[in-house]
Every structure is written in C-alpha cells, then in structure tokens.
Write a protein that holds these residues in place. Structure first.
Motif, PDB file in Angstrom:
ATOM      1  N   PHE A   1     -10.353   7.942 104.084  1.00 32.02           N
ATOM      2  CA  PHE A   1      -9.608   6.923 104.816  1.00 32.02           C
ATOM      3  C   PHE A   1      -8.468   6.329 103.975  1.00 32.02           C
ATOM      4  CE2 PHE A   1     -13.364   7.124 107.541  1.00 32.02           C
ATOM      5  CZ  PHE A   1     -12.744   7.183 108.785  1.00 32.02           C
ATOM      6  N   THR A   2      -8.619   6.347 102.656  1.00 35.36           N
ATOM      7  CA  THR A   2      -7.498   5.937 101.811  1.00 35.36           C
ATOM      8  C   THR A   2      -6.355   6.929 101.945  1.00 35.36           C
ATOM      9  OG1 THR A   2      -8.928   4.805 100.222  1.00 35.36           O
ATOM     10  CG2 THR A   2      -6.751   5.457  99.448  1.00 35.36           C
ATOM     11  N   GLN A   3      -6.694   8.216 101.960  1.00 39.95           N
ATOM     12  CA  GLN A   3      -5.658   9.238 102.137  1.00 39.95           C
ATOM     13  C   GLN A   3      -4.964   9.091 103.485  1.00 39.95           C
ATOM     14  OE1 GLN A   3      -4.698  11.957  99.902  1.00 39.95           O
ATOM     15  NE2 GLN A   3      -3.003  11.803 101.369  1.00 39.95           N
TER      16      GLN A   3
ATOM     17  N   GLN B   1      -2.615   6.243 103.151  1.00 40.24           N
ATOM     18  CA  GLN B   1      -1.430   6.627 102.374  1.00 40.24           C
ATOM     19  C   GLN B   1      -0.462   7.460 103.210  1.00 40.24           C
ATOM     20  OE1 GLN B   1      -3.617   8.354  98.890  1.00 40.24           O
ATOM     21  NE2 GLN B   1      -2.172   7.121  97.717  1.00 40.24           N
ATOM     22  N   ASP B   2      -1.004   8.403 103.973  1.00 33.69           N
ATOM     23  CA  ASP B   2      -0.144   9.259 104.789  1.00 33.69           C
ATOM     24  C   ASP B   2       0.571   8.446 105.866  1.00 33.69           C
ATOM     25  OD1 ASP B   2      -0.992  11.388 103.275  1.00 33.69           O
ATOM     26  OD2 ASP B   2      -2.397  12.166 104.777  1.00 33.69           O
ATOM     27  N   SER B   3      -0.129   7.476 106.439  1.00 38.58           N
ATOM     28  CA  SER B   3       0.491   6.617 107.444  1.00 38.58           C
ATOM     29  C   SER B   3       1.564   5.736 106.807  1.00 38.58           C
ATOM     30  CB  SER B   3      -0.570   5.742 108.117  1.00 38.58           C
ATOM     31  OG  SER B   3      -1.504   6.529 108.837  1.00 38.58           O
ATOM     32  N   ALA B   4       1.267   5.194 105.625  1.00 39.18           N
ATOM     33  CA  ALA B   4       2.240   4.365 104.923  1.00 39.18           C
ATOM     34  C   ALA B   4       3.485   5.166 104.569  1.00 39.18           C
ATOM     35  CB  ALA B   4       1.614   3.779 103.659  1.00 39.18           C
ATOM     36  N   ALA B   5       3.300   6.437 104.199  1.00 38.74           N
ATOM     37  CA  ALA B   5       4.435   7.281 103.841  1.00 38.74           C
ATOM     38  C   ALA B   5       5.365   7.490 105.024  1.00 38.74           C
ATOM     39  CB  ALA B   5       3.931   8.627 103.316  1.00 38.74           C
ATOM     40  N   ILE B   6       4.788   7.620 106.216  1.00 35.21           N
ATOM     41  CA  ILE B   6       5.620   7.799 107.409  1.00 35.21           C
ATOM     42  C   ILE B   6       6.406   6.527 107.708  1.00 35.21           C
ATOM     43  CG2 ILE B   6       5.508   8.071 109.927  1.00 35.21           C
ATOM     44  CD1 ILE B   6       3.253  10.079 109.488  1.00 35.21           C
ATOM     45  N   LEU B   7       5.760   5.375 107.601  1.00 34.39           N
ATOM     46  CA  LEU B   7       6.445   4.116 107.875  1.00 34.39           C
ATOM     47  C   LEU B   7       7.406   3.723 106.757  1.00 34.39           C
ATOM     48  CD1 LEU B   7       3.717   1.878 109.506  1.00 34.39           C
ATOM     49  CD2 LEU B   7       5.810   2.740 110.533  1.00 34.39           C
ATOM     50  N   ALA B   8       7.225   4.290 105.579  1.00 33.05           N
ATOM     51  CA  ALA B   8       8.150   3.996 104.480  1.00 33.05           C
ATOM     52  C   ALA B   8       9.547   4.496 104.797  1.00 33.05           C
ATOM     53  CB  ALA B   8       7.645   4.637 103.188  1.00 33.05           C
ATOM     54  N   ASP B   9       9.637   5.515 105.614  1.00 35.83           N
ATOM     55  CA  ASP B   9      10.934   6.118 105.907  1.00 35.83           C
ATOM     56  C   ASP B   9      11.904   5.129 106.561  1.00 35.83           C
ATOM     57  OD1 ASP B   9      12.123   8.944 105.701  1.00 35.83           O
ATOM     58  OD2 ASP B   9      12.662   8.357 107.740  1.00 35.83           O
ATOM     59  N   PRO B  10      11.545   4.496 107.710  1.00 39.08           N
ATOM     60  CA  PRO B  10      12.483   3.536 108.296  1.00 39.08           C
ATOM     61  C   PRO B  10      12.684   2.293 107.431  1.00 39.08           C
ATOM     62  CG  PRO B  10      10.396   3.501 109.492  1.00 39.08           C
ATOM     63  CD  PRO B  10      10.357   4.687 108.576  1.00 39.08           C
ATOM     64  N   LEU B  11      11.656   1.898 106.679  1.00 40.38           N
ATOM     65  CA  LEU B  11      11.816   0.755 105.788  1.00 40.38           C
ATOM     66  C   LEU B  11      12.821   1.069 104.680  1.00 40.38           C
ATOM     67  CD1 LEU B  11       8.165  -0.564 105.389  1.00 40.38           C
ATOM     68  CD2 LEU B  11      10.103  -1.827 106.319  1.00 40.38           C
ATOM     69  N   ALA B  12      12.704   2.266 104.114  1.00 40.23           N
ATOM     70  CA  ALA B  12      13.640   2.658 103.063  1.00 40.23           C
ATOM     71  C   ALA B  12      15.063   2.702 103.597  1.00 40.23           C
ATOM     72  CB  ALA B  12      13.240   4.017 102.488  1.00 40.23           C
ATOM     73  N   ASP B  13      15.221   3.181 104.832  1.00 40.18           N
ATOM     74  CA  ASP B  13      16.557   3.256 105.420  1.00 40.18           C
ATOM     75  C   ASP B  13      17.187   1.871 105.551  1.00 40.18           C
ATOM     76  OD1 ASP B  13      16.576   5.999 105.614  1.00 40.18           O
ATOM     77  OD2 ASP B  13      15.851   6.044 107.682  1.00 40.18           O
ATOM     78  N   VAL B  14      16.407   0.904 106.026  1.00 42.92           N
ATOM     79  CA  VAL B  14      16.980  -0.429 106.204  1.00 42.92           C
ATOM     80  C   VAL B  14      17.130  -1.142 104.864  1.00 42.92           C
ATOM     81  CG1 VAL B  14      14.845  -1.749 106.606  1.00 42.92           C
ATOM     82  CG2 VAL B  14      16.968  -2.455 107.712  1.00 42.92           C
TER      83      VAL B  14
END
Length: 281
Positions: free
Chosen positions: A98-100, A103-116
């Motif tokens: 469940f940690t993995q 992490q995988d979910s956080a990595a996907i959401l990191a994309d739009p956050l990084a863009d902004v």
C-alpha cells in the motif's frame, strides 16, 4: 499513517483517499478539493489555474485507468489473507504494497503540481513557504500546550476511533494495544518533525531550479519519498518504528473476534465495490 507530513503533501495523496461509502463522492470531487487546497497556500493567476486544472484532469484520468485497478487487486488479496490471522511478514508485506500504491499515486499527481510550481514567481514561492511555516508553527504550538499524558490520550483516541470504523466495537485489550501504538508514535514525534522540516528544505532547494528540465523528476521523487518516509538521515529510526508497528498490528489482528472479522470484511467489500465502480465509470 499517524505521522504528520506537511499538509501540502495532502495535495499529492488525496487521490488515494478511498474510505467506505464516500469513496466515489470523494474521488469524483477530488479535482475541486485539490484546487481548493492549493489555493489556500498560494494565489494563482488565471493562466496558472488553467494549467493546473488541465493537468489535474489528465492526472486523475490516468490514475483511474492505471492505479485504481492495482488498488482493487490489493484490496481483494487483503480480504483473502484476512480470513486467517496474519503473520508479521504479511503485515510488513501489505505495508509495502500500500505504500507503493501511495507512491505511484503521488507520482501521478506530482506532474500537474510540478507544472504549476514551475510557473510560480518569487513572490508566490515566498507565499507558499510562509503558509507552510505558519501552519507548521500552529500545529507545533497546539501540541506544546498539551502534557505528555494528554498527547497520549488524544492520539490513542484517534487510533481507537479509526479502528472502530473498520472493525466495530473494541475490547479493552485492543484499546490497550492502540494506546501502546500511540506511545510509539509520540516517541517518534521529534523524528517526524525533522522529516517534515527536511522535506520542506528539499522543496525550497528544488524551487530554485523550478524552470530547469530536471525539476519535474526531482519533485516527483520528493513526493515518493514523503509517502514512504524515506530519509537518509532518519531511515534507521523509521525502520525501527515500522518494525514495532508491524509486530503490534500482528498482535492486534490476532485479537479480532469473528464478529469483528465479519465487520471488517463487509467494509472491505463495500470499498472494493466502490473502487470497481470508479474504474468502470
């Protein structure tokens, strides 16, 4: 987990909040919720808001398609393994699974956050940092007003309330075990604060390079590390805490009555059904 990550980390984790009968409602409105949470830390321009909204829509669509089936399979497997008392190794394994997923979910959401984040000017970056420091200070001040016994009572109560939501009424022995877990968490409070501050420092350093090509990958790694409590400085302490928690959760699992097992199974069935409906929407 009980540790207090920086509240802005919630922006990367919200998509994996799937609990009980509110799963579909929460997931289907998470774009609004995440936008609201981000706006509480920084005032974006209309152009920046558009970038974030478009990126978030794409990220959530990818998460629904790619990650939700993994979550569904993990819940299904957990249900099967819960039919018998779990071993220490199984408790540890499911933490890893469940940690993995987190992490995988956080990595996907990191994309739009990084863009902004890459489009923020220096004033906006300072606004985010000031908001974070203020909220950290408020949280630390609130905790400092409590005695050690009050902190233990408050933490144990939260753990007991959460556990009751999943298994029903608790026995006195189960409440004792959860109070023991609360004690472990309070012992780790200085480490959790240091982790929080370390992640903030990493974010500050990253924001100095936010216009460079490597920024998105480095920001994504920060998000993954936050979910897993990864830290070269404190990894030994975190590992010790987790091992203690795995053993306590094994003991707690072995105290469950047939009624509690049935209650938990029904909750997991409902959760799995909601995840399946989300996948097929």
């Amino acid at each position: 987990m009980s540790n207090r990550l920086p509240k802005w980390a919630v922006l990367t984790l919200g998509v994996v909040i799937v609990t009980g009968c509110t799963t579909r409602l929460a997931y289907n409105n998470i774009d609004v919720w995440l936008s609201y949470r981000l706006s509480s830390y920084v005032t974006l321009t209309s152009s920046q808001e558009s970038v974030f909204d478009r990126g978030l829509d794409s990220a959530l669509a990818l998460h629904r398609r790619q990650e939700m089936p993994k979550i569904h399979r993990a819940i299904d497997r957990l249900q099967a393994d819960l039919l018998a008392p779990m071993s220490y190794g199984q408790v540890q394994e499911y933490y890893t699974v469940f940690t993995q997923l987190g992490q995988d979910s956080a990595a996907i959401l990191a994309d739009p956050l990084a863009d902004v984040f890459s489009q923020l000017d220096n004033t906006q970056v300072a606004q985010v940092e000031a908001s974070l420091r203020q909220r950290f200070a408020e949280f630390d001040e609130e905790r400092s007003q409590l005695s050690d016994s009050q902190k233990l009572t408050k933490r144990a109560g939260r753990l007991q309330d959460f556990t009751q939501d999943w298994v029903g009424s608790l026995t006195s022995r189960q409440k004792e075990l959860l109070t023991e877990l609360a004690g472990y968490q309070l012992e780790m409070a200085p480490i959790f604060r240091s982790l929080r501050n370390g992640y903030l420092t990493r974010w500050q350093q990253l924001m100095k390079t936010r216009t460079q090509p490597a920024f998105k990958g480095q920001f994504t790694q920060l998000m993954r590390d936050m979910v897993a409590l990864n830290s070269s400085e404190h990894q030994a302490e975190v590992r010790f805490y987790l091992n203690r928690r795995f053993e306590l959760m094994r003991r707690l699992n072995h105290t469950m009555s047939p009624q509690q097992q049935s209650y938990l199974n029904r909750k997991l069935i409902d959760l799995r059904k909601d995840v399946a409906l989300l996948i097929n929407q």
